[in-house]
Design a protein around this motif. Sequence first.
Motif, PDB file in Angstrom:
ATOM      1  N   VAL A  75       0.848  -1.191   0.000  1.00 13.67           N
ATOM      2  CA  VAL A  75       0.000   0.000   0.000  1.00 13.67           C
ATOM      3  C   VAL A  75       0.887   1.246   0.000  1.00 13.67           C
ATOM      4  CG1 VAL A  75      -1.756   1.292   1.275  1.00 13.67           C
ATOM      5  CG2 VAL A  75      -1.830  -1.218   1.227  1.00 13.67           C
ATOM      6  N   THR A  76       0.588   2.166  -0.907  1.00 14.13           N
ATOM      7  CA  THR A  76       1.289   3.446  -0.965  1.00 14.13           C
ATOM      8  C   THR A  76       0.296   4.571  -0.742  1.00 14.13           C
ATOM      9  OG1 THR A  76       2.868   2.545  -2.566  1.00 14.13           O
ATOM     10  CG2 THR A  76       2.797   4.933  -2.329  1.00 14.13           C
ATOM     11  N   LEU A  77       0.588   5.432   0.231  1.00 16.42           N
ATOM     12  CA  LEU A  77      -0.286   6.551   0.583  1.00 16.42           C
ATOM     13  C   LEU A  77       0.328   7.847   0.061  1.00 16.42           C
ATOM     14  CD1 LEU A  77      -0.905   5.572   4.323  1.00 16.42           C
ATOM     15  CD2 LEU A  77      -2.201   4.812   2.314  1.00 16.42           C
ATOM     16  N   ARG A  78      -0.491   8.653  -0.645  1.00 21.94           N
ATOM     17  CA  ARG A  78      -0.044   9.943  -1.158  1.00 21.94           C
ATOM     18  C   ARG A  78      -1.090  11.004  -0.838  1.00 21.94           C
ATOM     19  NH1 ARG A  78       1.869   6.469  -5.385  1.00 21.94           N
ATOM     20  NH2 ARG A  78       4.095   6.803  -5.831  1.00 21.94           N
ATOM     21  N   PRO A  79      -0.687  12.273  -0.816  1.00 20.00           N
ATOM     22  CA  PRO A  79      -1.682  13.335  -0.620  1.00 20.00           C
ATOM     23  C   PRO A  79      -2.718  13.307  -1.740  1.00 20.00           C
ATOM     24  CG  PRO A  79       0.553  14.188  -0.374  1.00 20.00           C
ATOM     25  CD  PRO A  79       0.686  12.802  -0.916  1.00 20.00           C
ATOM     26  N   VAL A  80      -3.969  13.465  -1.390  1.00 20.70           N
ATOM     27  CA  VAL A  80      -5.029  13.404  -2.399  1.00 20.70           C
ATOM     28  C   VAL A  80      -4.925  14.566  -3.374  1.00 20.70           C
ATOM     29  CG1 VAL A  80      -6.739  14.743  -1.126  1.00 20.70           C
ATOM     30  CG2 VAL A  80      -7.503  12.911  -2.661  1.00 20.70           C
ATOM     31  N   SER A  81      -4.236  15.620  -2.970  1.00 18.25           N
ATOM     32  CA  SER A  81      -4.074  16.784  -3.851  1.00 18.25           C
ATOM     33  C   SER A  81      -3.021  16.559  -4.924  1.00 18.25           C
ATOM     34  CB  SER A  81      -3.679  18.012  -3.014  1.00 18.25           C
ATOM     35  OG  SER A  81      -2.464  17.763  -2.308  1.00 18.25           O
ATOM     36  N   LEU A  82      -2.259  15.479  -4.824  1.00 20.29           N
ATOM     37  CA  LEU A  82      -1.162  15.252  -5.758  1.00 20.29           C
ATOM     38  C   LEU A  82      -1.659  14.882  -7.148  1.00 20.29           C
ATOM     39  CD1 LEU A  82       1.965  15.201  -5.721  1.00 20.29           C
ATOM     40  CD2 LEU A  82       1.816  12.731  -5.374  1.00 20.29           C
ATOM     41  N   ASP A  83      -2.636  13.986  -7.216  1.00 19.95           N
ATOM     42  CA  ASP A  83      -3.200  13.511  -8.492  1.00 19.95           C
ATOM     43  C   ASP A  83      -4.582  12.954  -8.236  1.00 19.95           C
ATOM     44  OD1 ASP A  83      -1.515  13.889 -10.785  1.00 19.95           O
ATOM     45  OD2 ASP A  83      -0.098  12.445  -9.928  1.00 19.95           O
ATOM     46  N   SER A  84      -5.356  12.825  -9.314  1.00 20.25           N
ATOM     47  CA  SER A  84      -6.592  12.061  -9.248  1.00 20.25           C
ATOM     48  C   SER A  84      -6.245  10.590  -9.419  1.00 20.25           C
ATOM     49  CB  SER A  84      -7.546  12.503 -10.357  1.00 20.25           C
ATOM     50  OG  SER A  84      -7.016  12.152 -11.624  1.00 20.25           O
ATOM     51  N   PRO A  85      -7.124   9.666  -8.995  1.00 22.46           N
ATOM     52  CA  PRO A  85      -6.827   8.245  -9.194  1.00 22.46           C
ATOM     53  C   PRO A  85      -6.566   7.895 -10.657  1.00 22.46           C
ATOM     54  CG  PRO A  85      -8.631   8.491  -7.646  1.00 22.46           C
ATOM     55  CD  PRO A  85      -8.347   9.856  -8.183  1.00 22.46           C
ATOM     56  N   GLN A  86      -7.325   8.505 -11.579  1.00 28.31           N
ATOM     57  CA  GLN A  86      -7.116   8.223 -13.000  1.00 28.31           C
ATOM     58  C   GLN A  86      -5.750   8.718 -13.466  1.00 28.31           C
ATOM     59  OE1 GLN A  86      -9.963  10.010 -15.646  1.00 28.31           O
ATOM     60  NE2 GLN A  86      -9.045   9.116 -17.490  1.00 28.31           N
ATOM     61  N   ALA A  87      -5.395   9.951 -13.096  1.00 27.79           N
ATOM     62  CA  ALA A  87      -4.108  10.512 -13.514  1.00 27.79           C
ATOM     63  C   ALA A  87      -2.954   9.724 -12.919  1.00 27.79           C
ATOM     64  CB  ALA A  87      -4.024  11.980 -13.113  1.00 27.79           C
ATOM     65  N   ALA A  88      -3.079   9.317 -11.646  1.00 24.32           N
ATOM     66  CA  ALA A  88      -2.018   8.538 -11.003  1.00 24.32           C
ATOM     67  C   ALA A  88      -1.867   7.176 -11.655  1.00 24.32           C
ATOM     68  CB  ALA A  88      -2.322   8.383  -9.517  1.00 24.32           C
ATOM     69  N   CYS A  89      -2.984   6.568 -12.063  1.00 25.02           N
ATOM     70  CA  CYS A  89      -2.948   5.249 -12.693  1.00 25.02           C
ATOM     71  C   CYS A  89      -2.300   5.319 -14.068  1.00 25.02           C
ATOM     72  CB  CYS A  89      -4.363   4.693 -12.801  1.00 25.02           C
ATOM     73  SG  CYS A  89      -4.458   3.020 -13.480  1.00 25.02           S
ATOM     74  N   GLU A  90      -2.596   6.358 -14.815  1.00 25.34           N
ATOM     75  CA  GLU A  90      -2.114   6.467 -16.192  1.00 25.34           C
ATOM     76  C   GLU A  90      -0.716   7.076 -16.289  1.00 25.34           C
ATOM     77  OE1 GLU A  90      -5.133   8.787 -18.034  1.00 25.34           O
ATOM     78  OE2 GLU A  90      -6.505   7.083 -18.305  1.00 25.34           O
ATOM     79  N   LYS A  91      -0.217   7.692 -15.200  1.00 24.96           N
ATOM     80  CA  LYS A  91       1.066   8.394 -15.257  1.00 24.96           C
ATOM     81  C   LYS A  91       2.199   7.421 -15.586  1.00 24.96           C
ATOM     82  CE  LYS A  91       1.937  11.580 -12.250  1.00 24.96           C
ATOM     83  NZ  LYS A  91       2.241  12.269 -10.966  1.00 24.96           N
TER      84      LYS A  91
END
Length: 251
Positions: free
Chosen positions: A168-184
């Motif tokens: 499990v990796t925890l990041r600030p929710v302000s960093l990316d949306s789930p879609q953007a983080a998945c596709e990055k």
Amino acid sequence: MLYVTAEGIAVFHVFAALLLPLPLGLILTSLFRVPRASWAALLGTCAFAALTPAMIALAPGPSITSLPRALFGLPILVAGVVAYAIAGYVVTRVRWWRPVLCAALGVGVFVTMVLQSRTWIVNWHEERALAAVDIPLLGLLGQAPVWVEIEHDPNDTFVFLDFNSSAVTLRPVSLDSPQAACEKPYPGEQPYACRQLTAEQWIRVHELGGVVLFGVRHGVLVEINSPSQEQAVTTLGSLTPTTAAALAWSR
């Protein structure tokens, strides 16, 4: 052709770190005319070998601190300074066997206490490091992370928790949306192909096997690496708010 592995290089470094001080100590003690130079070099090397693992155990690990990498050699330097200072002192005494025995006893007790308390020291460092992170902490009830890693990069601050079932990796929710983080993608690569499960859950197949799920849970952007989609979704739904102390001292 001679092949040298990383493990072989590491073993060589360990032997060099422990064996080189003896001839170097003999040379230096002779140059500076230290009384009983050979004994000073031998005792200093023995004390250095004993103190090094204890000094390393006292320092925080590189996975949870933002200190420069160069500073992680400081415990070894301190061990060397202390070891040869003790050796240099005891061999200059007129009746030097008694100080030698006292120094050996003191070093032995210190090293034993530190190494016996190694788990407590690691947990203490982890609790302080986790408490300093500006990310709400989540955990799995009844499960302790087997590995904790903290990244303090302003562009990608995260807390990595490796559980037996999932990572499990925890990041600030302000960093990316789930879609953007998945596709990055990684630099120079094409965006990953992801599919949407729910409004706040996106998933992709990991190139090495298993899946990577991105979602929002309790105001935290969560990345979960699991063997299957079902396990990843279950893990995400099971994450609950927790504290630094609970994560650090749960194992």
